[in-house]
Motif scaffolding. Structure first.
Motif, PDB file in Angstrom:
ATOM      1  N   ILE A 197       0.845  -1.211   0.000  1.00 32.90           N
ATOM      2  CA  ILE A 197       0.000   0.000   0.000  1.00 32.90           C
ATOM      3  C   ILE A 197       0.876   1.256   0.000  1.00 32.90           C
ATOM      4  CG2 ILE A 197      -1.810   1.290   1.241  1.00 32.90           C
ATOM      5  CD1 ILE A 197      -2.755  -1.374   0.064  1.00 32.90           C
ATOM      6  N   TYR A 198       1.937   1.197   0.795  1.00 32.49           N
ATOM      7  CA  TYR A 198       2.878   2.322   0.831  1.00 32.49           C
ATOM      8  C   TYR A 198       3.468   2.541  -0.557  1.00 32.49           C
ATOM      9  CZ  TYR A 198       6.716   5.318   2.398  1.00 32.49           C
ATOM     10  OH  TYR A 198       7.590   6.362   2.571  1.00 32.49           O
ATOM     11  N   PHE A 199       3.855   1.439  -1.231  1.00 30.96           N
ATOM     12  CA  PHE A 199       4.383   1.541  -2.602  1.00 30.96           C
ATOM     13  C   PHE A 199       3.348   2.172  -3.535  1.00 30.96           C
ATOM     14  CE2 PHE A 199       4.469  -0.254  -6.904  1.00 30.96           C
ATOM     15  CZ  PHE A 199       5.680   0.256  -7.344  1.00 30.96           C
ATOM     16  N   ARG A 200       2.078   1.762  -3.423  1.00 35.31           N
ATOM     17  CA  ARG A 200       1.030   2.309  -4.323  1.00 35.31           C
ATOM     18  C   ARG A 200       0.877   3.812  -4.113  1.00 35.31           C
ATOM     19  NH1 ARG A 200       1.404  -1.204  -8.126  1.00 35.31           N
ATOM     20  NH2 ARG A 200       1.086  -3.313  -7.364  1.00 35.31           N
ATOM     21  N   LYS A 201       1.016   4.268  -2.867  1.00 41.36           N
ATOM     22  CA  LYS A 201       0.907   5.715  -2.601  1.00 41.36           C
ATOM     23  C   LYS A 201       2.082   6.456  -3.241  1.00 41.36           C
ATOM     24  CE  LYS A 201      -1.873   5.304   1.550  1.00 41.36           C
ATOM     25  NZ  LYS A 201      -1.848   5.192   3.014  1.00 41.36           N
ATOM     26  N   LEU A 202       3.277   5.880  -3.112  1.00 42.73           N
ATOM     27  CA  LEU A 202       4.446   6.493  -3.757  1.00 42.73           C
ATOM     28  C   LEU A 202       4.248   6.538  -5.263  1.00 42.73           C
ATOM     29  CD1 LEU A 202       7.530   4.730  -2.087  1.00 42.73           C
ATOM     30  CD2 LEU A 202       6.716   7.048  -1.651  1.00 42.73           C
ATOM     31  N   GLU A 203       3.787   5.409  -5.799  1.00 41.57           N
ATOM     32  CA  GLU A 203       3.618   5.275  -7.255  1.00 41.57           C
ATOM     33  C   GLU A 203       2.672   6.361  -7.766  1.00 41.57           C
ATOM     34  OE1 GLU A 203       1.467   1.649  -8.454  1.00 41.57           O
ATOM     35  OE2 GLU A 203       2.951   1.365 -10.036  1.00 41.57           O
ATOM     36  N   SER A 204       1.549   6.577  -7.069  1.00 40.66           N
ATOM     37  CA  SER A 204       0.576   7.602  -7.496  1.00 40.66           C
ATOM     38  C   SER A 204       1.176   8.994  -7.382  1.00 40.66           C
ATOM     39  CB  SER A 204      -0.679   7.555  -6.628  1.00 40.66           C
ATOM     40  OG  SER A 204      -1.408   6.418  -6.923  1.00 40.66           O
ATOM     41  N   SER A 205       1.889   9.257  -6.299  1.00 43.89           N
ATOM     42  CA  SER A 205       2.381  10.633  -6.163  1.00 43.89           C
ATOM     43  C   SER A 205       3.523  10.903  -7.133  1.00 43.89           C
ATOM     44  CB  SER A 205       2.703  10.998  -4.716  1.00 43.89           C
ATOM     45  OG  SER A 205       3.763  10.242  -4.280  1.00 43.89           O
ATOM     46  N   TYR A 206       4.383   9.938  -7.400  1.00 40.69           N
ATOM     47  CA  TYR A 206       5.449  10.189  -8.386  1.00 40.69           C
ATOM     48  C   TYR A 206       4.894  10.229  -9.814  1.00 40.69           C
ATOM     49  CZ  TYR A 206       8.996   9.923  -4.762  1.00 40.69           C
ATOM     50  OH  TYR A 206       9.764  10.175  -3.650  1.00 40.69           O
ATOM     51  N   LEU A 207       3.834   9.463 -10.072  1.00 37.58           N
ATOM     52  CA  LEU A 207       3.205   9.556 -11.403  1.00 37.58           C
ATOM     53  C   LEU A 207       2.751  11.001 -11.655  1.00 37.58           C
ATOM     54  CD1 LEU A 207       1.963   8.314 -14.016  1.00 37.58           C
ATOM     55  CD2 LEU A 207      -0.113   7.875 -12.660  1.00 37.58           C
ATOM     56  N   LYS A 208       2.142  11.611 -10.644  1.00 37.48           N
ATOM     57  CA  LYS A 208       1.652  13.003 -10.805  1.00 37.48           C
ATOM     58  C   LYS A 208       2.785  13.936 -11.213  1.00 37.48           C
ATOM     59  CE  LYS A 208      -2.263  12.780  -7.693  1.00 37.48           C
ATOM     60  NZ  LYS A 208      -2.171  12.218  -6.347  1.00 37.48           N
TER      61      LYS A 208
END
Ligand SMILES: Nc1ncnc2c1ncn2[C@@H]1O[C@H](COP(=O)(O)OP(=O)(O)O)[C@@H](O)[C@H]1O
Ligand SMILES: O=C(O)C1=C[C@@H](OP(=O)(O)O)[C@@H](O)[C@H](O)C1
Ligand SMILES: [Mg+2]
Length: 172
Positions: free
Chosen positions: A53-64
């Motif tokens: 879940i932590y990875f998914r949050k990072l993934e979304s914020s870096y995608l932005k």
């Protein structure tokens, strides 16, 4: 123009993306590589120490951070379009195209078996039949997200250069 490469693990997003960028003289970014650089940790370590879940949050914020770049090819992670608002961000990003690299379960298993240790979601799968079953179910869940890409290309039976050549032909 931003070109986003989409598809399951092992579909070739990273290897094809980098070659495509060379040919087009575009900049190249791999979202996983970007996360690793920013976080100073591999994807494997992030999953192990902080969880998915932590990875998914990072993934979304870096995608932005990577939305709206010009003349850039971006290889996404296999899960990127399937979580949160990521798919909308990708599809609605101006002056961009998303490209789905398609491959059969058999092809993916063949490409991923030796490399599964690099990928936390499949690293625990001991044998080919377990990998086969996991990928089959997982693609069934994820394909509806991938299928919304602007264009798709089948990669079964094509080597890396053939996929890149076909893609260039489709694009121009
Ligand atoms: N069309 C292809 N033919 C043969 N091997 C491929 C092809 N596309 C990718 N591969 C190989 O499959 C593995 C996974 O590719 P990679 O680019 O890391 O996929 P992804 O980033 O989609 O997970 C790599 O070893 C790569 O060289
Ligand atoms: O499918 C996924 O959820 C993942 C795919 C990986 O990227 P690749 O598709 O480049 O292997 C990486 O982002 C992470 O291990 C999670
Ligand atoms: Mg990759």
């Amino acid at each position: 123009m931003t070109l986003f490469l989409v598809g399951y693990m092992g579909s070739g997003k990273s290897v094809i993306g980098s070659k495509l960028a060379d040919i087009l003289k575009y900049n190249y970014l791999d979202l996983d590589g970007y996360i690793e650089e920013k976080e100073g940790a591999t994807i494997k370590i992030i999953f192990k120490t902080k969880g998915e879940i932590y990875f998914r949050k990072l993934e979304s914020s870096y995608l932005k951070e990577l939305i709206g770049l010009n003349n850039t090819v971006i290889s996404l992670g296999g899960g990127t379009p399937c979580y949160g608002n990521n798919l909308n961000l990708i599809l609605e990003s101006k002056n961009s195209l998303s490209i789905y690299l398609k491959a059969s379960i058999k092809t993916l298993v063949g490409r991923l078996y030796q490399e599964r240790y690099k990928r936390p979601l499949i690293a625990h799968l001991e044998d080919i039949s377990a990998l086969n079953e996991f990928i089959g179910k997982h693609i069934f869940e994820r394909a509806p997200f991938y299928e919304q890409s602007s264009l798709s290309i089948k990669t079964d039976g094509l080597d890396i250069n053939e996929v890149v050549d076909n893609l260039v032909l489709k694009l121009f």
